[in-house]
Design a protein around this motif. Structure first.
Motif, PDB file in Angstrom:
ATOM      1  N   THR A  39       0.834  -1.200   0.000  1.00  0.00           N
ATOM      2  CA  THR A  39       0.000   0.000   0.000  1.00  0.00           C
ATOM      3  C   THR A  39       0.869   1.249   0.000  1.00  0.00           C
ATOM      4  O   THR A  39       1.621   1.492   0.950  1.00  0.00           O
ATOM      5  CB  THR A  39      -0.923   0.023   1.233  1.00  0.00           C
ATOM      6  N   ASN A  92       1.532   4.902   0.739  1.00  0.00           N
ATOM      7  CA  ASN A  92       0.912   5.563   1.892  1.00  0.00           C
ATOM      8  C   ASN A  92       1.457   6.974   2.107  1.00  0.00           C
ATOM      9  O   ASN A  92       2.023   7.289   3.149  1.00  0.00           O
ATOM     10  CB  ASN A  92       1.137   4.698   3.143  1.00  0.00           C
ATOM     11  N   THR A  99      -3.505   4.505  -0.218  1.00  0.00           N
ATOM     12  CA  THR A  99      -4.421   5.163   0.703  1.00  0.00           C
ATOM     13  C   THR A  99      -4.820   6.534   0.163  1.00  0.00           C
ATOM     14  O   THR A  99      -4.148   7.101  -0.697  1.00  0.00           O
ATOM     15  CB  THR A  99      -3.764   5.350   2.084  1.00  0.00           C
TER      16      THR A  99
END
Length: 266
Positions: A17, A19, A56
């Motif tokens: 992910t 981020n 995100t």
């Protein structure tokens, strides 16, 4: 591993992910190093059978962090060096090669804008599930640069040379539905459903016949650049490998038993 990129492995699925939501997941040096190491770790880990690449915030990745880039260009001019663009060879190339060459499927869960190198990351995946509010932009020519992050290789293979040239020469934001129509992405889902949908697809792949998936990935890549006769030989080679796998034996027995196969990934 730096928290600019999160890395987690659960039951054979590696979730990576990006981020940096406050920067629309633009890639500064810290993030590029972290993403490179995460992707290389997933590629090398035999316990990982599939990879989910997502992010995100409201963007997937808008490419190079231009604030850091400008600072680096200024330092280059003052020192009479040209170190700034070494990031292509040092960071972006290893990331793209690892995503495209690892013998396991990669799913991109695109949650928003994917531009420049961010577009390259998404296109390097084997399957792209995108939120309906996502947009795609090559971006490079807009800042007087040429394509990197594999875009000049992946983009024409997905949508053809002419359309790729159009998007590269005249960068614009391509909305999710148009991206689906062009063949840039595989599935468009409501934004609220993206995380669950992308995870479900990646999880299904992680539970599937890993050897066969690796062979399919290699076969698709090989067939793109070779003639029919060579591709038939490659298919024969890869089919022999898949046919000798435990998963193939499991699948055949499950078919006979009218049961759902439980693959071992070998």
């Amino acid at each position: 591993m730096a928290d600019t990129v999160l890395y987690e492995v659960t039951d054979g699925l590696a979730t990576i992910t990006i981020n940096r939501p406050d920067a629309m997941n633009a890639m500064n040096t810290e993030a590029k190093v972290a993403l490179r190491e995460a992707v290389l770790s997933a590629a090398a880990d035999t316990a990982v059978r599939a990879v989910l690449l997502t992010a995100t915030g409201r963007a997937f990745c808008v490419g190079q962090d231009l604030k850091e880039h400008i600072s680096s260009l200024t330092a280059d001019r003052e020192a009479g060096t040209g170190n700034t663009m070494s990031t292509v060879q040092e960071h972006y190339n290893p990331i793209i090669r690892a995503l495209t060459e690892m013998p396991k499927p990669v799913v991109a869960g695109v949650n928003g804008a994917a531009a420049g190198a961010g577009l390259g990351f998404a296109l390097a995946a084997d399957y792209r599930i995108v939120a309906e509010n996502s947009v795609f932009n090559t971006s490079f020519a807009g800042v007087a640069l040429t394509a990197d992050s594999g875009v000049s290789w992946t983009l024409p293979r997905l949508i053809g040379h002419g359309r790729a040239a159009d998007l590269l020469l005249f960068p614009r934001s391509v909305p999710a539905q148009e991206a689906l129509d062009l063949g840039l992405v595989n599935r468009v889902v409501p934004a609220a459903a993206l995380a669950a949908e992308a995870t479900a697809v990646a999880r299904a792949l992680a539970e599937g016949p890993t050897v066969a998936y690796a062979a399919l990935k290699a076969s698709l890549s090989y067939g793109t650049d070779h003639g029919l006769a060579e591709t038939l030989e490659k298919e024969d080679e890869l089919q022999s490998l898949a046919g000798a796998s435990e998963d193939h034996a499991i699948a055949v027995q499950a078919f006979i038993d009218k049961a759902r196969p439980k693959y071992l990934g070998r």
